[in-house]
Design a protein around this motif. Sequence first.
Motif, PDB file in Angstrom:
ATOM      1  N   TRP A 115       0.878  -1.235   0.176  1.00 45.03           N
ATOM      2  CA  TRP A 115       0.194   0.091  -0.079  1.00 45.03           C
ATOM      3  C   TRP A 115       0.821   1.211   0.155  1.00 45.03           C
ATOM      4  CZ3 TRP A 115       0.068   3.664   3.773  1.00 45.03           C
ATOM      5  CH2 TRP A 115      -0.616   4.695   3.721  1.00 45.03           C
ATOM      6  N   ARG A 116       1.749   1.255   0.828  1.00 41.46           N
ATOM      7  CA  ARG A 116       2.711   2.602   0.943  1.00 41.46           C
ATOM      8  C   ARG A 116       3.434   2.557  -0.283  1.00 41.46           C
ATOM      9  NH1 ARG A 116       7.961   2.940   4.717  1.00 41.46           N
ATOM     10  NH2 ARG A 116       8.739   1.189   3.215  1.00 41.46           N
ATOM     11  N   GLU A 117       3.834   1.805  -0.876  1.00 42.83           N
ATOM     12  CA  GLU A 117       4.725   1.782  -2.141  1.00 42.83           C
ATOM     13  C   GLU A 117       3.743   2.433  -3.351  1.00 42.83           C
ATOM     14  OE1 GLU A 117       8.768   1.619  -3.831  1.00 42.83           O
ATOM     15  OE2 GLU A 117       7.732   1.277  -1.781  1.00 42.83           O
ATOM     16  N   ARG A 118       2.535   1.984  -3.579  1.00 44.70           N
ATOM     17  CA  ARG A 118       1.638   2.242  -4.532  1.00 44.70           C
ATOM     18  C   ARG A 118       1.175   3.766  -4.148  1.00 44.70           C
ATOM     19  NH1 ARG A 118      -0.032  -1.669  -7.773  1.00 44.70           N
ATOM     20  NH2 ARG A 118       0.160  -4.173  -7.091  1.00 44.70           N
ATOM     21  N   THR A 119       0.906   4.182  -3.011  1.00 48.14           N
ATOM     22  CA  THR A 119       0.425   5.221  -2.569  1.00 48.14           C
ATOM     23  C   THR A 119       1.484   6.433  -2.844  1.00 48.14           C
ATOM     24  OG1 THR A 119      -0.977   4.365  -0.977  1.00 48.14           O
ATOM     25  CG2 THR A 119      -0.413   6.835  -0.889  1.00 48.14           C
ATOM     26  N   ALA A 120       3.029   6.137  -2.352  1.00 49.57           N
ATOM     27  CA  ALA A 120       4.074   7.042  -2.722  1.00 49.57           C
ATOM     28  C   ALA A 120       4.146   7.252  -4.502  1.00 49.57           C
ATOM     29  CB  ALA A 120       4.997   6.164  -2.232  1.00 49.57           C
ATOM     30  N   GLN A 121       3.858   6.110  -5.169  1.00 48.42           N
ATOM     31  CA  GLN A 121       4.118   6.330  -6.616  1.00 48.42           C
ATOM     32  C   GLN A 121       2.974   7.172  -7.127  1.00 48.42           C
ATOM     33  OE1 GLN A 121       3.734   2.256  -8.160  1.00 48.42           O
ATOM     34  NE2 GLN A 121       6.264   1.862  -7.659  1.00 48.42           N
ATOM     35  N   ARG A 131       8.520   7.472   0.079  1.00 49.15           N
ATOM     36  CA  ARG A 131       7.578   6.607   0.781  1.00 49.15           C
ATOM     37  C   ARG A 131       7.604   6.787   2.181  1.00 49.15           C
ATOM     38  NH1 ARG A 131      12.170   3.905  -1.350  1.00 49.15           N
ATOM     39  NH2 ARG A 131      10.874   2.917  -2.898  1.00 49.15           N
ATOM     40  N   ASN A 132       8.983   7.288   2.739  1.00 50.44           N
ATOM     41  CA  ASN A 132       9.131   7.471   4.318  1.00 50.44           C
ATOM     42  C   ASN A 132       8.323   8.750   4.647  1.00 50.44           C
ATOM     43  OD1 ASN A 132      10.467   5.117   5.077  1.00 50.44           O
ATOM     44  ND2 ASN A 132      12.392   6.392   4.424  1.00 50.44           N
ATOM     45  N   TRP A 133       7.727   9.449   3.683  1.00 44.70           N
ATOM     46  CA  TRP A 133       7.018  10.580   4.014  1.00 44.70           C
ATOM     47  C   TRP A 133       5.586   9.983   4.435  1.00 44.70           C
ATOM     48  CZ3 TRP A 133       7.522  15.728   0.817  1.00 44.70           C
ATOM     49  CH2 TRP A 133       8.810  16.057   1.136  1.00 44.70           C
ATOM     50  N   LEU A 134       5.192   8.955   3.759  1.00 44.53           N
ATOM     51  CA  LEU A 134       3.871   8.455   4.099  1.00 44.53           C
ATOM     52  C   LEU A 134       3.884   7.544   5.457  1.00 44.53           C
ATOM     53  CD1 LEU A 134       3.021   7.026   0.681  1.00 44.53           C
ATOM     54  CD2 LEU A 134       2.078   9.001   1.734  1.00 44.53           C
ATOM     55  N   MET A 135       5.100   6.888   5.416  1.00 42.91           N
ATOM     56  CA  MET A 135       5.312   6.243   6.702  1.00 42.91           C
ATOM     57  C   MET A 135       6.576   5.335   7.116  1.00 42.91           C
ATOM     58  SD  MET A 135       2.630   2.929   8.424  1.00 42.91           S
ATOM     59  CE  MET A 135       1.100   4.254   8.226  1.00 42.91           C
ATOM     60  N   GLN A 136       7.384   5.564   8.087  1.00 40.80           N
ATOM     61  CA  GLN A 136       8.429   4.828   8.154  1.00 40.80           C
ATOM     62  C   GLN A 136       8.737   3.527   8.355  1.00 40.80           C
ATOM     63  OE1 GLN A 136      11.647   6.761   8.335  1.00 40.80           O
ATOM     64  NE2 GLN A 136      10.693   8.630   8.253  1.00 40.80           N
ATOM     65  N   ASP A 137       9.541   2.781   8.021  1.00 40.39           N
ATOM     66  CA  ASP A 137       9.606   1.283   8.040  1.00 40.39           C
ATOM     67  C   ASP A 137       9.155   0.914   9.701  1.00 40.39           C
ATOM     68  OD1 ASP A 137      10.420   1.406   5.434  1.00 40.39           O
ATOM     69  OD2 ASP A 137      12.248   0.382   5.880  1.00 40.39           O
ATOM     70  N   ASP A 138      10.011   1.438  10.585  1.00 42.87           N
ATOM     71  CA  ASP A 138       9.422   0.834  12.128  1.00 42.87           C
ATOM     72  C   ASP A 138       8.094   1.156  12.251  1.00 42.87           C
ATOM     73  OD1 ASP A 138       9.541   3.643  12.213  1.00 42.87           O
ATOM     74  OD2 ASP A 138      10.683   4.018  13.717  1.00 42.87           O
ATOM     75  N   MET A 139       7.509   2.254  11.643  1.00 41.91           N
ATOM     76  CA  MET A 139       5.856   2.197  11.793  1.00 41.91           C
ATOM     77  C   MET A 139       5.144   1.154  11.286  1.00 41.91           C
ATOM     78  SD  MET A 139       3.347   3.579  13.396  1.00 41.91           S
ATOM     79  CE  MET A 139       4.252   4.879  14.198  1.00 41.91           C
TER      80      MET A 139
END
Length: 382
Positions: free
Chosen positions: A223-229, A235-243
């Motif tokens: 989801w994060r990758e598709r939304t970032a595209q 992608r980390n502006w949407l959500m960091q890996d640790d989150m």
Amino acid sequence: MSIQYIDSPDQIENLCRQIANEPWIALDTEFLREKTYYPKFCLLQIAAPGWVACVDPLAITDLSALFEAIYQPNIVKVLHSCRQDLEIFYQITGKIPGPIFDTQIAAPLLGFQENPGYAMLVSSFLNVNLSKAHTRTDWSERPLSADQIQYAADDVIYLCQIYTAMCEQLAALGRLHWLESDFALLNNPELYQLSPENAWLKIRGKNKLTGKQLSIMQSLSEWRERTAQQENKPRNWLMQDDMLLELAKLQPVTLAELAKIRNINERTVNRYGKALCALVEEARQRPPKPMAGKENAVKKNQQHEAILDVLSAVVRIRAEENSLNPVILASRKDLEQLLFGDEDCLLLHGWRYNMAGRELQGLLQGDYSLSLKPEGVVISAA
């Protein structure tokens, strides 16, 4: 050397003629990516012995003729650490401008460390210390100063000189052809295709997740990758890996549960909360995608360690014979991959296979034997 600054379409035709007359050209790009998912293409530098040009893709909207000239298969494209540059070319044209010569890949065959930086090669080959004055330049700002243009042009001017010196030294050592298969791998479009389905593979800490947690993390990563595209945001502006990992562990399925998670951005909850909760709920109901090699992973024992020690000895011998750092030829991890049958092992491809991989594979399969003699370690057909 006079720099051609190309910022109008009528200049492209002459540049294409220059390129067509060359057996090879040096290429580099300047781009920005801090605030976007896709790199913003800001400058293209091209050089060959005797000339250099900087092309402004922000001023010229149609570069198809230029790319056609660059992509001619009889012209070698010389770059340093080319993956990001080739990603830009691939995104624009859908193709890779082969054949490629990457000076970063070639350098270890001349005794350099693995993945040497460009500044190191310029210093070593040319005794020039590169300026860092414009390292943080915003290349999208116009007009560019004369100093900025010179700084950008220097990258390909020096790259031409390094390439010439490298080819002479590699040819003298009989190693120039060793790199052909390594460079051929750079033409694989899969290297530059950004697949949301596989985004989870790059997240550290995934190995600690099991069952539902792993399934949720995989779904959220996609989801994060598709939304970032779609939004062209990092992608980390949407959500960091640790989150992502935290959500996978806590498994919130309501907005209230999501909002209580520590450090989650309120804007994220308001904008994407419903979608995130729905993804979590759905992912909990299905098994995760298997992690490559996890089911067939072999736990090393002392016999394995002993075999790896023997293989390491062979690597050291072959590396010394060829004046290479043994780590460049094969690391302990590479040897483990070879031992456990990983087909992606570097020792099964390119110059490494010819130098040591074939022998090491033969030893493991019993086709070769190793013996100690007064003159040293001897490998012979079994």
